[in-house]
Design a protein around this motif. Structure first.
Motif, PDB file in Angstrom:
ATOM      1  N   MET A   1       0.839  -1.171   0.000  1.00 49.53           N
ATOM      2  CA  MET A   1       0.000   0.000   0.000  1.00 49.53           C
ATOM      3  C   MET A   1       0.888   1.240   0.000  1.00 49.53           C
ATOM      4  SD  MET A   1      -2.841   1.445   2.739  1.00 49.53           S
ATOM      5  CE  MET A   1      -2.459   0.266   3.919  1.00 49.53           C
ATOM      6  N   VAL A   2       0.438   2.272  -0.655  1.00 52.03           N
ATOM      7  CA  VAL A   2       1.158   3.546  -0.714  1.00 52.03           C
ATOM      8  C   VAL A   2       0.578   4.476   0.343  1.00 52.03           C
ATOM      9  CG1 VAL A   2       1.700   5.527  -2.175  1.00 52.03           C
ATOM     10  CG2 VAL A   2       1.633   3.246  -3.159  1.00 52.03           C
ATOM     11  N   VAL A   3       1.469   5.117   1.106  1.00 56.10           N
ATOM     12  CA  VAL A   3       1.043   6.032   2.162  1.00 56.10           C
ATOM     13  C   VAL A   3       1.723   7.387   1.986  1.00 56.10           C
ATOM     14  CG1 VAL A   3       0.524   4.269   3.879  1.00 56.10           C
ATOM     15  CG2 VAL A   3       2.815   5.178   3.735  1.00 56.10           C
ATOM     16  N   ILE A   4       1.065   8.415   2.490  1.00 59.83           N
ATOM     17  CA  ILE A   4       1.635   9.766   2.529  1.00 59.83           C
ATOM     18  C   ILE A   4       1.929  10.030   3.993  1.00 59.83           C
ATOM     19  CG2 ILE A   4       1.248  12.203   2.039  1.00 59.83           C
ATOM     20  CD1 ILE A   4      -0.781  11.292  -0.093  1.00 59.83           C
ATOM     21  N   ARG A   5       3.218  10.200   4.316  1.00 57.84           N
ATOM     22  CA  ARG A   5       3.619  10.305   5.715  1.00 57.84           C
ATOM     23  C   ARG A   5       4.794  11.257   5.869  1.00 57.84           C
ATOM     24  NH1 ARG A   5       6.021   4.230   5.926  1.00 57.84           N
ATOM     25  NH2 ARG A   5       7.891   4.619   4.715  1.00 57.84           N
ATOM     26  N   LEU A   6       5.205  11.460   7.118  1.00 54.64           N
ATOM     27  CA  LEU A   6       6.340  12.317   7.420  1.00 54.64           C
ATOM     28  C   LEU A   6       7.620  11.493   7.472  1.00 54.64           C
ATOM     29  CD1 LEU A   6       4.891  14.514  10.294  1.00 54.64           C
ATOM     30  CD2 LEU A   6       5.112  15.112   7.906  1.00 54.64           C
ATOM     31  N   SER A   7       8.704  12.099   7.021  1.00 59.31           N
ATOM     32  CA  SER A   7      10.032  11.498   7.095  1.00 59.31           C
ATOM     33  C   SER A   7      10.919  12.496   7.824  1.00 59.31           C
ATOM     34  CB  SER A   7      10.555  11.219   5.693  1.00 59.31           C
ATOM     35  OG  SER A   7      11.876  10.757   5.733  1.00 59.31           O
ATOM     36  N   ARG A   8      11.485  12.096   8.960  1.00 61.39           N
ATOM     37  CA  ARG A   8      12.222  13.028   9.800  1.00 61.39           C
ATOM     38  C   ARG A   8      13.626  13.288   9.276  1.00 61.39           C
ATOM     39  NH1 ARG A   8      15.431  14.278  14.082  1.00 61.39           N
ATOM     40  NH2 ARG A   8      14.521  15.453  15.792  1.00 61.39           N
ATOM     41  N   GLY A   9      14.027  14.535   9.420  1.00 57.65           N
ATOM     42  CA  GLY A   9      15.380  14.957   9.101  1.00 57.65           C
ATOM     43  C   GLY A   9      15.792  16.008  10.114  1.00 57.65           C
ATOM     44  N   GLY A  10      16.876  16.696   9.864  1.00 60.22           N
ATOM     45  CA  GLY A  10      17.318  17.748  10.764  1.00 60.22           C
ATOM     46  C   GLY A  10      18.266  17.244  11.827  1.00 60.22           C
ATOM     47  N   ALA A  11      18.698  18.133  12.668  1.00 59.25           N
ATOM     48  CA  ALA A  11      19.658  17.818  13.717  1.00 59.25           C
ATOM     49  C   ALA A  11      18.947  17.390  14.996  1.00 59.25           C
ATOM     50  CB  ALA A  11      20.527  19.040  13.989  1.00 59.25           C
ATOM     51  N   LYS A  12      19.741  16.966  15.942  1.00 61.02           N
ATOM     52  CA  LYS A  12      19.194  16.582  17.243  1.00 61.02           C
ATOM     53  C   LYS A  12      18.514  17.787  17.881  1.00 61.02           C
ATOM     54  CE  LYS A  12      21.864  14.352  20.230  1.00 61.02           C
ATOM     55  NZ  LYS A  12      22.840  14.149  21.309  1.00 61.02           N
ATOM     56  N   ALA A  13      17.307  17.595  18.364  1.00 63.97           N
ATOM     57  CA  ALA A  13      16.500  18.634  19.016  1.00 63.97           C
ATOM     58  C   ALA A  13      16.064  19.741  18.061  1.00 63.97           C
ATOM     59  CB  ALA A  13      17.222  19.226  20.217  1.00 63.97           C
ATOM     60  N   ARG A  14      16.296  19.595  16.760  1.00 59.39           N
ATOM     61  CA  ARG A  14      15.826  20.551  15.757  1.00 59.39           C
ATOM     62  C   ARG A  14      15.203  19.783  14.609  1.00 59.39           C
ATOM     63  NH1 ARG A  14      20.115  24.528  13.908  1.00 59.39           N
ATOM     64  NH2 ARG A  14      18.287  25.348  12.882  1.00 59.39           N
ATOM     65  N   PRO A  15      14.006  19.229  14.812  1.00 62.35           N
ATOM     66  CA  PRO A  15      13.411  18.362  13.794  1.00 62.35           C
ATOM     67  C   PRO A  15      12.949  19.124  12.561  1.00 62.35           C
ATOM     68  CG  PRO A  15      11.850  18.729  15.546  1.00 62.35           C
ATOM     69  CD  PRO A  15      13.153  19.356  15.984  1.00 62.35           C
ATOM     70  N   TYR A  16      12.981  18.417  11.453  1.00 62.15           N
ATOM     71  CA  TYR A  16      12.532  18.922  10.160  1.00 62.15           C
ATOM     72  C   TYR A  16      11.944  17.711   9.446  1.00 62.15           C
ATOM     73  CZ  TYR A  16      12.751  21.231   5.622  1.00 62.15           C
ATOM     74  OH  TYR A  16      12.430  21.793   4.414  1.00 62.15           O
ATOM     75  N   PHE A  17      10.729  17.840   8.933  1.00 65.57           N
ATOM     76  CA  PHE A  17      10.057  16.698   8.341  1.00 65.57           C
ATOM     77  C   PHE A  17       9.754  16.938   6.864  1.00 65.57           C
ATOM     78  CE2 PHE A  17       8.964  16.738  12.815  1.00 65.57           C
ATOM     79  CZ  PHE A  17       9.223  15.430  13.190  1.00 65.57           C
ATOM     80  N   ASN A  18      10.036  15.938   6.035  1.00 60.11           N
ATOM     81  CA  ASN A  18       9.603  15.944   4.652  1.00 60.11           C
ATOM     82  C   ASN A  18       8.286  15.191   4.575  1.00 60.11           C
ATOM     83  OD1 ASN A  18      11.770  17.274   3.270  1.00 60.11           O
ATOM     84  ND2 ASN A  18      13.019  15.487   3.730  1.00 60.11           N
ATOM     85  N   ILE A  19       7.358  15.687   3.783  1.00 60.88           N
ATOM     86  CA  ILE A  19       6.107  14.974   3.537  1.00 60.88           C
ATOM     87  C   ILE A  19       6.331  14.177   2.268  1.00 60.88           C
ATOM     88  CG2 ILE A  19       3.641  15.186   3.126  1.00 60.88           C
ATOM     89  CD1 ILE A  19       3.815  17.921   4.583  1.00 60.88           C
ATOM     90  N   VAL A  20       6.313  12.847   2.402  1.00 61.44           N
ATOM     91  CA  VAL A  20       6.683  11.979   1.295  1.00 61.44           C
ATOM     92  C   VAL A  20       5.579  10.972   0.992  1.00 61.44           C
ATOM     93  CG1 VAL A  20       9.159  12.161   1.734  1.00 61.44           C
ATOM     94  CG2 VAL A  20       7.879  10.321   2.783  1.00 61.44           C
ATOM     95  N   VAL A  21       5.588  10.502  -0.257  1.00 59.38           N
ATOM     96  CA  VAL A  21       4.739   9.403  -0.694  1.00 59.38           C
ATOM     97  C   VAL A  21       5.654   8.188  -0.732  1.00 59.38           C
ATOM     98  CG1 VAL A  21       3.307   8.516  -2.557  1.00 59.38           C
ATOM     99  CG2 VAL A  21       3.347  10.972  -2.076  1.00 59.38           C
ATOM    100  N   ALA A  22       5.294   7.134   0.005  1.00 60.92           N
ATOM    101  CA  ALA A  22       6.180   5.980   0.101  1.00 60.92           C
ATOM    102  C   ALA A  22       5.370   4.693   0.189  1.00 60.92           C
ATOM    103  CB  ALA A  22       7.070   6.095   1.335  1.00 60.92           C
ATOM    104  N   ASP A  23       6.033   3.589  -0.116  1.00 59.82           N
ATOM    105  CA  ASP A  23       5.448   2.279   0.095  1.00 59.82           C
ATOM    106  C   ASP A  23       5.453   2.011   1.595  1.00 59.82           C
ATOM    107  OD1 ASP A  23       4.931  -0.493   0.310  1.00 59.82           O
ATOM    108  OD2 ASP A  23       5.732  -0.825  -1.696  1.00 59.82           O
ATOM    109  N   LYS A  24       4.384   1.482   2.122  1.00 56.11           N
ATOM    110  CA  LYS A  24       4.258   1.270   3.560  1.00 56.11           C
ATOM    111  C   LYS A  24       5.332   0.321   4.089  1.00 56.11           C
ATOM    112  CE  LYS A  24       1.017   0.183   7.123  1.00 56.11           C
ATOM    113  NZ  LYS A  24      -0.215   0.770   7.541  1.00 56.11           N
ATOM    114  N   ARG A  25       5.825  -0.582   3.256  1.00 58.44           N
ATOM    115  CA  ARG A  25       6.812  -1.564   3.706  1.00 58.44           C
ATOM    116  C   ARG A  25       8.199  -0.974   3.896  1.00 58.44           C
ATOM    117  NH1 ARG A  25       5.431  -5.637  -1.021  1.00 58.44           N
ATOM    118  NH2 ARG A  25       5.459  -3.607  -2.035  1.00 58.44           N
ATOM    119  N   ASN A  26       8.469   0.193   3.343  1.00 63.36           N
ATOM    120  CA  ASN A  26       9.772   0.841   3.511  1.00 63.36           C
ATOM    121  C   ASN A  26       9.841   1.535   4.858  1.00 63.36           C
ATOM    122  OD1 ASN A  26      10.550   0.020   0.971  1.00 63.36           O
ATOM    123  ND2 ASN A  26       9.899   1.927  -0.003  1.00 63.36           N
ATOM    124  N   ARG A  27      11.048   1.596   5.420  1.00 64.56           N
ATOM    125  CA  ARG A  27      11.206   2.214   6.740  1.00 64.56           C
ATOM    126  C   ARG A  27      10.928   3.713   6.665  1.00 64.56           C
ATOM    127  NH1 ARG A  27      16.916   3.766   7.770  1.00 64.56           N
ATOM    128  NH2 ARG A  27      17.900   3.750   5.732  1.00 64.56           N
TER     129      ARG A  27
END
Length: 83
Positions: A1-27
């Motif tokens: 299944m394909v999901v639209i979710r957040l993918s975390r990036g950025g430094a420690k204590a300074r989060p930044y999230f990409n909104i991505v379309v990904a296969d649910k089975r991928n981490r």
């Protein structure tokens, strides 16, 4: 299944999230199909906190992608800010 979710990036204590379309089975931080926006929860002042490509979101939901609860909340927040 394909999901639209957040993918975390950025430094420690300074989060930044990409909104991505990904296969649910991928981490969560792994391979994705397309990046459709970003969310910066620590944005202050004139910094942009949320950007979302509405046309790509509509396309992916139209072809059956499921939206995560957090991204759904951000979409509603963006719609309210635009109005």
């Amino acid at each position: 299944m394909v999901v639209i979710r957040l993918s975390r990036g950025g430094a420690k204590a300074r989060p930044y999230f990409n909104i991505v379309v990904a296969d649910k089975r991928n981490r969560l931080g792994g391979r994705f199909i397309e990046r459709i926006g970003f969310y910066n929860p620590s944005a202050v002042g004139a910094a942009e906190g949320l950007r979302l490509a509405q046309d790509r979101l509509a396309y992916w939901t139209g072809v059956g992608a499921q939206v995560s609860p957090t991204v759904e909340r951000l979409v509603k927040q963006a719609a309210k800010a635009a109005a």
